[in-house]
Design a protein around this motif. Structure first.
Motif, PDB file in Angstrom:
ATOM      1  N   GLN A 160       0.417  -1.755   0.114  1.00  0.00           N
ATOM      2  CA  GLN A 160      -0.201   0.272  -0.197  1.00  0.00           C
ATOM      3  C   GLN A 160       1.345   1.130   0.242  1.00  0.00           C
ATOM      4  O   GLN A 160       0.833   1.856  -0.323  1.00  0.00           O
ATOM      5  CB  GLN A 160      -1.138  -0.123   1.393  1.00  0.00           C
ATOM      6  CG  GLN A 160      -1.695   1.227   1.010  1.00  0.00           C
ATOM      7  CD  GLN A 160      -2.615   0.948   2.629  1.00  0.00           C
ATOM      8  OE1 GLN A 160      -2.435   0.452   3.289  1.00  0.00           O
ATOM      9  NE2 GLN A 160      -4.145   1.404   2.808  1.00  0.00           N
ATOM     10  N   ARG A 161       1.631   0.768   1.246  1.00  0.00           N
ATOM     11  CA  ARG A 161       3.124   2.626   0.391  1.00  0.00           C
ATOM     12  C   ARG A 161       3.495   2.689  -0.650  1.00  0.00           C
ATOM     13  O   ARG A 161       3.696   3.702  -0.754  1.00  0.00           O
ATOM     14  CB  ARG A 161       4.008   2.224   2.666  1.00  0.00           C
ATOM     15  CG  ARG A 161       3.449   2.566   3.230  1.00  0.00           C
ATOM     16  CD  ARG A 161       4.425   2.255   4.496  1.00  0.00           C
ATOM     17  NE  ARG A 161       5.506   1.193   4.514  1.00  0.00           N
ATOM     18  CZ  ARG A 161       4.793   0.611   5.703  1.00  0.00           C
ATOM     19  NH1 ARG A 161       4.059   0.808   5.909  1.00  0.00           N
ATOM     20  NH2 ARG A 161       5.838  -0.690   5.006  1.00  0.00           N
ATOM     21  N   GLU A 162       4.266   1.974  -0.661  1.00  0.00           N
ATOM     22  CA  GLU A 162       4.452   1.539  -2.511  1.00  0.00           C
ATOM     23  C   GLU A 162       3.659   2.070  -3.294  1.00  0.00           C
ATOM     24  O   GLU A 162       3.836   2.978  -4.332  1.00  0.00           O
ATOM     25  CB  GLU A 162       5.718   0.324  -2.546  1.00  0.00           C
ATOM     26  CG  GLU A 162       6.204  -0.192  -1.481  1.00  0.00           C
ATOM     27  CD  GLU A 162       6.470  -1.918  -2.109  1.00  0.00           C
ATOM     28  OE1 GLU A 162       6.388  -2.622  -3.033  1.00  0.00           O
ATOM     29  OE2 GLU A 162       8.051  -2.406  -1.255  1.00  0.00           O
ATOM     30  N   GLY A 163       2.526   1.597  -3.425  1.00  0.00           N
ATOM     31  CA  GLY A 163       1.440   1.896  -4.379  1.00  0.00           C
ATOM     32  C   GLY A 163       1.530   3.627  -3.655  1.00  0.00           C
ATOM     33  O   GLY A 163       1.374   4.441  -5.479  1.00  0.00           O
ATOM     34  N   ILE A 164       0.827   3.782  -3.372  1.00  0.00           N
ATOM     35  CA  ILE A 164       0.839   4.829  -2.860  1.00  0.00           C
ATOM     36  C   ILE A 164       2.009   6.520  -3.155  1.00  0.00           C
ATOM     37  O   ILE A 164       1.868   7.061  -4.225  1.00  0.00           O
ATOM     38  CB  ILE A 164       0.442   5.970  -1.223  1.00  0.00           C
ATOM     39  CG1 ILE A 164      -0.958   4.708  -1.149  1.00  0.00           C
ATOM     40  CG2 ILE A 164       0.620   7.107  -1.395  1.00  0.00           C
ATOM     41  CD1 ILE A 164      -1.536   5.108   0.414  1.00  0.00           C
ATOM     42  N   ALA A 165       3.215   6.265  -3.557  1.00  0.00           N
ATOM     43  CA  ALA A 165       4.178   6.701  -3.138  1.00  0.00           C
ATOM     44  C   ALA A 165       4.745   6.165  -4.610  1.00  0.00           C
ATOM     45  O   ALA A 165       4.448   7.331  -5.350  1.00  0.00           O
ATOM     46  CB  ALA A 165       5.444   5.731  -3.021  1.00  0.00           C
ATOM     47  N   ALA A 166       4.090   5.694  -5.553  1.00  0.00           N
ATOM     48  CA  ALA A 166       4.532   5.846  -7.050  1.00  0.00           C
ATOM     49  C   ALA A 166       3.125   6.375  -7.692  1.00  0.00           C
ATOM     50  O   ALA A 166       3.529   7.441  -8.618  1.00  0.00           O
ATOM     51  CB  ALA A 166       3.844   4.460  -7.457  1.00  0.00           C
ATOM     52  N   ALA A 167       1.647   6.328  -7.255  1.00  0.00           N
ATOM     53  CA  ALA A 167       1.344   7.753  -7.746  1.00  0.00           C
ATOM     54  C   ALA A 167       1.517   8.579  -7.133  1.00  0.00           C
ATOM     55  O   ALA A 167       1.070   9.513  -8.238  1.00  0.00           O
ATOM     56  CB  ALA A 167      -0.326   7.182  -6.853  1.00  0.00           C
ATOM     57  N   LYS A 168       2.109   9.201  -6.272  1.00  0.00           N
ATOM     58  CA  LYS A 168       2.175  10.781  -5.846  1.00  0.00           C
ATOM     59  C   LYS A 168       3.251  11.196  -6.633  1.00  0.00           C
ATOM     60  O   LYS A 168       3.397  11.972  -7.707  1.00  0.00           O
ATOM     61  CB  LYS A 168       3.435  10.457  -4.788  1.00  0.00           C
ATOM     62  CG  LYS A 168       1.782  10.548  -3.744  1.00  0.00           C
ATOM     63  CD  LYS A 168       2.619  10.297  -2.022  1.00  0.00           C
ATOM     64  CE  LYS A 168       1.926  10.805  -0.981  1.00  0.00           C
ATOM     65  NZ  LYS A 168       2.177  11.159   0.091  1.00  0.00           N
ATOM     66  N   VAL A 169       4.495   9.683  -7.447  1.00  0.00           N
ATOM     67  CA  VAL A 169       5.242  10.541  -7.938  1.00  0.00           C
ATOM     68  C   VAL A 169       5.037  10.530  -9.677  1.00  0.00           C
ATOM     69  O   VAL A 169       5.304  11.743 -10.513  1.00  0.00           O
ATOM     70  CB  VAL A 169       5.955   9.414  -8.501  1.00  0.00           C
ATOM     71  CG1 VAL A 169       7.405   9.377  -9.649  1.00  0.00           C
ATOM     72  CG2 VAL A 169       7.003   9.332  -7.118  1.00  0.00           C
ATOM     73  N   GLN A 170       3.381   9.936  -9.760  1.00  0.00           N
ATOM     74  CA  GLN A 170       2.686  10.410 -11.719  1.00  0.00           C
ATOM     75  C   GLN A 170       1.765  11.351 -11.083  1.00  0.00           C
ATOM     76  O   GLN A 170       0.539  11.607 -12.156  1.00  0.00           O
ATOM     77  CB  GLN A 170       2.366   9.021 -11.296  1.00  0.00           C
ATOM     78  CG  GLN A 170       2.653   7.748 -11.883  1.00  0.00           C
ATOM     79  CD  GLN A 170       2.378   6.010 -12.427  1.00  0.00           C
ATOM     80  OE1 GLN A 170       1.393   5.897 -12.282  1.00  0.00           O
ATOM     81  NE2 GLN A 170       3.177   5.704 -12.532  1.00  0.00           N
ATOM     82  N   GLY A 171       1.363  11.729 -10.099  1.00  0.00           N
ATOM     83  CA  GLY A 171       0.622  12.595 -10.200  1.00  0.00           C
ATOM     84  C   GLY A 171      -0.728  12.106  -9.735  1.00  0.00           C
ATOM     85  O   GLY A 171      -1.573  13.480  -9.853  1.00  0.00           O
TER      86      GLY A 171
END
Length: 187
Positions: free
Chosen positions: A123-134
Motif C-alpha cells: 500500500q505504501r509503495e503504491g501510494i508513493a508511485a501514484a504520488k510520483v505520477q501525480g
C-alpha cells in the motif's frame, strides 16, 4: 457451548460467508466485529472474552479473522486457555488442546502477521508511485464554511473547544491541526 467469532475490517464488508459457516458448524452464539484486526480493542471480541466459560469452544473461520499479529493471537489464545476454553480455527484446522496444535497456531499467526505487513508495504509503495505520477494527492482537506466564525467564537470564550469541533463535524485532532495551520483568527 460453541461460540463463533466473526470479523470483517470495515462496516461496508459483508459477514454473510462467515455467518453461514458458523451456522453449518452448529455454533450456539456468534460475536461479530466490523473493525480492523490490528489490535484486540474490538467491542465484540472483548464481550466474547468476558462471556466464555470453562468447557466452551471458540470457533473462527480463520486466524486472520481473530488476530493480525502473532503476539495478539497468542495472548488471546492464552486468555482462553486460562479459562479452560478451546480455540478452533476452521480454515487452518487448528486445535489448541495439543502441543502440535499450539505450535501450528504460532506458525499460522506469524504468517498472518507477515501477510498484513506485506499488505501495508504494498500500500505504501503504491501510494508513493501514484504520488510520483501525480495521481495521488492524499485525503481531501476537511473544510467547513463556518470554520472561521466558530473558531472566533471559541477564542472569545463563547463556546468550548469540544463544542466547536462538534459543530464543525471534526475530530479533536483535526480541529486543533486546522487551528494551528490557519494561525490564530482575530475577531
Amino acid at each position: 457451548m460453541k461460540i463463533g467469532y466473526i470479523r470483517v475490517s470495515t462496516q461496508e464488508q459483508n459477514t454473510l460467508r462467515q455467518e453461514i459457516l458458523m451456522d453449518q458448524l452448529g455454533v450456539d452464539q456468534v460475536y461479530i466485529d466490523k473493525a480492523s484486526g490490528k489490535n484486540t480493542s474490538r467491542p465484540e471480541l472483548q464481550n466474547l472474552l468476558e462471556f466464555v466459560r470453562k468447557g466452551d469452544t471458540v470457533i473462527v473461520e480463520s486466524i486472520s479473522r481473530f488476530a493480525r499479529n502473532t503476539r495478539d493471537l497468542l495472548n488471546l489464545v492464552e486468555q482462553l486457555t486460562a479459562k479452560g476454553v478451546e480455540f478452533v480455527s476452521q480454515k487452518e484446522a487448528i486445535d489448541t488442546t495439543t502441543p502440535t496444535g499450539k505450535f501450528m497456531l504460532t506458525i499460522f499467526g506469524a504468517v498472518a502477521e507477515l501477510e498484513r505487513t506485506y499488505l501495508l508495504q504494498r500500500q505504501r509503495e503504491g501510494i508513493a508511485a501514484a504520488k510520483v505520477q501525480g495521481k495521488y494527492a492524499g485525503r481531501k482537506p476537511v473544510a467547513h464554511p463556518d470554520f472561521e466564525r466558530i473558531v472566533r467564537q471559541w477564542q472569545a470564550g463563547q463556546c468550548t473547544a469540544a463544542e466547536a469541533w462538534k459543530k464543525l463535524g471534526m475530530s479533536k485532532a483535526t480541529f486543533y491541526r486546522h487551528v494551528a495551520h490557519k494561525r490564530p483568527v482575530r475577531p
